[in-house]
Motif scaffolding. Structure first.
Motif, PDB file in Angstrom:
ATOM      1  N   MET A   1       0.827  -1.208   0.000  1.00  0.00           N
ATOM      2  CA  MET A   1       0.000   0.000   0.000  1.00  0.00           C
ATOM      3  C   MET A   1       0.864   1.263   0.000  1.00  0.00           C
ATOM      4  O   MET A   1       0.591   2.214  -0.730  1.00  0.00           O
ATOM      5  N   VAL A   2       1.929   1.268   0.841  1.00  0.00           N
ATOM      6  CA  VAL A   2       2.816   2.425   0.907  1.00  0.00           C
ATOM      7  C   VAL A   2       3.491   2.640  -0.445  1.00  0.00           C
ATOM      8  O   VAL A   2       3.608   3.764  -0.939  1.00  0.00           O
ATOM      9  N   LYS A   3       3.931   1.531  -1.075  1.00  0.00           N
ATOM     10  CA  LYS A   3       4.577   1.622  -2.375  1.00  0.00           C
ATOM     11  C   LYS A   3       3.609   2.164  -3.430  1.00  0.00           C
ATOM     12  O   LYS A   3       3.994   2.979  -4.286  1.00  0.00           O
ATOM     13  N   GLN A   4       2.361   1.755  -3.373  1.00  0.00           N
ATOM     14  CA  GLN A   4       1.363   2.235  -4.329  1.00  0.00           C
ATOM     15  C   GLN A   4       1.098   3.726  -4.145  1.00  0.00           C
ATOM     16  O   GLN A   4       0.956   4.470  -5.115  1.00  0.00           O
ATOM     17  N   GLU A   5       1.025   4.159  -2.879  1.00  0.00           N
ATOM     18  CA  GLU A   5       0.798   5.577  -2.610  1.00  0.00           C
ATOM     19  C   GLU A   5       1.972   6.414  -3.098  1.00  0.00           C
ATOM     20  O   GLU A   5       1.788   7.498  -3.654  1.00  0.00           O
ATOM     21  N   ARG A   6       3.199   5.891  -2.875  1.00  0.00           N
ATOM     22  CA  ARG A   6       4.385   6.611  -3.350  1.00  0.00           C
ATOM     23  C   ARG A   6       4.388   6.697  -4.867  1.00  0.00           C
ATOM     24  O   ARG A   6       4.713   7.748  -5.442  1.00  0.00           O
ATOM     25  N   ALA A   7       4.018   5.615  -5.533  1.00  0.00           N
ATOM     26  CA  ALA A   7       3.956   5.619  -6.996  1.00  0.00           C
ATOM     27  C   ALA A   7       2.906   6.612  -7.497  1.00  0.00           C
ATOM     28  O   ALA A   7       3.131   7.318  -8.490  1.00  0.00           O
ATOM     29  N   ALA A   8       1.767   6.671  -6.804  1.00  0.00           N
ATOM     30  CA  ALA A   8       0.712   7.611  -7.198  1.00  0.00           C
ATOM     31  C   ALA A   8       1.179   9.051  -7.027  1.00  0.00           C
ATOM     32  O   ALA A   8       0.896   9.911  -7.874  1.00  0.00           O
ATOM     33  N   ARG A   9       1.901   9.326  -5.936  1.00  0.00           N
ATOM     34  CA  ARG A   9       2.421  10.682  -5.719  1.00  0.00           C
ATOM     35  C   ARG A   9       3.449  11.051  -6.786  1.00  0.00           C
ATOM     36  O   ARG A   9       3.468  12.178  -7.284  1.00  0.00           O
ATOM     37  N   THR A  10       4.297  10.092  -7.133  1.00  0.00           N
ATOM     38  CA  THR A  10       5.302  10.351  -8.167  1.00  0.00           C
ATOM     39  C   THR A  10       4.636  10.639  -9.509  1.00  0.00           C
ATOM     40  O   THR A  10       5.024  11.566 -10.228  1.00  0.00           O
ATOM     41  N   ARG A  11       3.645   9.842  -9.843  1.00  0.00           N
ATOM     42  CA  ARG A  11       2.943  10.053 -11.102  1.00  0.00           C
ATOM     43  C   ARG A  11       2.284  11.424 -11.144  1.00  0.00           C
ATOM     44  O   ARG A  11       2.352  12.132 -12.155  1.00  0.00           O
ATOM     45  N   ALA A  45      12.489   6.902 -13.258  1.00  0.00           N
ATOM     46  CA  ALA A  45      11.165   6.939 -12.632  1.00  0.00           C
ATOM     47  C   ALA A  45      10.137   7.516 -13.595  1.00  0.00           C
ATOM     48  O   ALA A  45       8.999   7.043 -13.666  1.00  0.00           O
ATOM     49  N   LEU A  46      10.550   8.511 -14.358  1.00  0.00           N
ATOM     50  CA  LEU A  46       9.620   9.089 -15.344  1.00  0.00           C
ATOM     51  C   LEU A  46       9.229   8.029 -16.374  1.00  0.00           C
ATOM     52  O   LEU A  46       8.049   7.858 -16.685  1.00  0.00           O
ATOM     53  N   HIS A  47      10.223   7.302 -16.890  1.00  0.00           N
ATOM     54  CA  HIS A  47       9.931   6.308 -17.929  1.00  0.00           C
ATOM     55  C   HIS A  47       9.150   5.118 -17.366  1.00  0.00           C
ATOM     56  O   HIS A  47       8.472   4.416 -18.122  1.00  0.00           O
ATOM     57  N   PHE A  48       9.260   4.884 -16.078  1.00  0.00           N
ATOM     58  CA  PHE A  48       8.455   3.828 -15.465  1.00  0.00           C
ATOM     59  C   PHE A  48       6.968   4.159 -15.570  1.00  0.00           C
ATOM     60  O   PHE A  48       6.134   3.294 -15.809  1.00  0.00           O
ATOM     61  N   HIS A  49       6.640   5.450 -15.394  1.00  0.00           N
ATOM     62  CA  HIS A  49       5.233   5.874 -15.424  1.00  0.00           C
ATOM     63  C   HIS A  49       4.765   6.243 -16.832  1.00  0.00           C
ATOM     64  O   HIS A  49       3.591   6.028 -17.165  1.00  0.00           O
ATOM     65  N   PHE A  50       5.655   6.819 -17.637  1.00  0.00           N
ATOM     66  CA  PHE A  50       5.268   7.297 -18.971  1.00  0.00           C
ATOM     67  C   PHE A  50       6.345   6.876 -19.968  1.00  0.00           C
ATOM     68  O   PHE A  50       7.504   7.263 -19.832  1.00  0.00           O
TER      69      PHE A  50
END
Length: 210
Positions: A1-11, A45-50
């Protein structure tokens, strides 16, 4: 859950950073490295999301589109009729363009060559204005001889004009500009009690029905 929240914040940080860079520099000159630096993340990290700049631009436009749809939903929340909703929505839209960099960038990205077919904010706005004015005609709000299509063309052209001009001079996005437009147009649009202007108030200024 913490990892998902961090990923959402990064995105979300990347979408906002992308919006800031796209709005300032334009789509073509903007670089992913400058966007990642602004977001405070690595290029990886950018390329991970986009996967590409185009994908990030699509995400900016999609978020801006949802904001525009929320403006419309808020404007339709009252029971004061379609013209009042239209007036309120124009104030709401100009306010979001002025205050929300993602919405501002979403409009700036409309029609950028080479992006394929991302969500079109201007087209979405046009369709809603046309539908609202057809409803106004059906409900007896439009004055005799007023075509909902012609009225929609005027509203869409002026609002998009404010948006484009506002990219260089923010005064075009002000409440005063919107009020001046509606003070000019509303007496021509309707012979019934006219919707109030000024901040998109839901109150109506009562007048005699012709």
């Amino acid at each position: 859950m913490v990892k998902q929240e961090r990923a959402a914040r990064t995105r979300q940080a990347l979408i906002r950073a992308g919006a800031e860079v796209f709005a300032k520099e334009g789509f073509a000159p903007a670089s992913l490295s400058s966007i990642s630096r602004r977001a405070g993340v690595s290029n990886g990290a950018l390329h991970f999301h986009f996967e590409s700049k185009k994908a990030l631009a699509f995400a900016v436009e999609a978020e801006a589109l949802e904001a525009v749809r929320q403006v419309v939903r808020d404007a339709q929340g009252g029971d004061d009729g379609p013209l009042q909703a239209l007036v309120a929505a124009t104030y709401g839209l100009m306010g979001r363009i002025a205050d929300d960099i993602v919405v501002r960038a979403g409009f700036a990205l409309c029609g950028v060559p080479g992006q394929g077919k991302p969500p079109s904010l201007r087209r979405e706005w046009q369709c809603w204005v046309e539908e609202t004015l057809r409803r106004a005609e059906a409900d007896g709000w439009l004055a005799a001889g007023i075509s909902p299509g012609d009225a929609a063309s005027a509203v869409v052209a002026v609002v998009v004009g404010f948006e484009v001009l506002g990219s260089e001079d923010r005064s075009w996005l002000s409440e005063q500009k919107v009020t001046g437009f509606w003070d000019l147009l509303l007496p021509r649009l309707t012979e019934r009690a006219r919707p109030a202007v000024g901040g998109g108030s839901a109150e109506q200024v009562r007048g005699e029905t012709a």
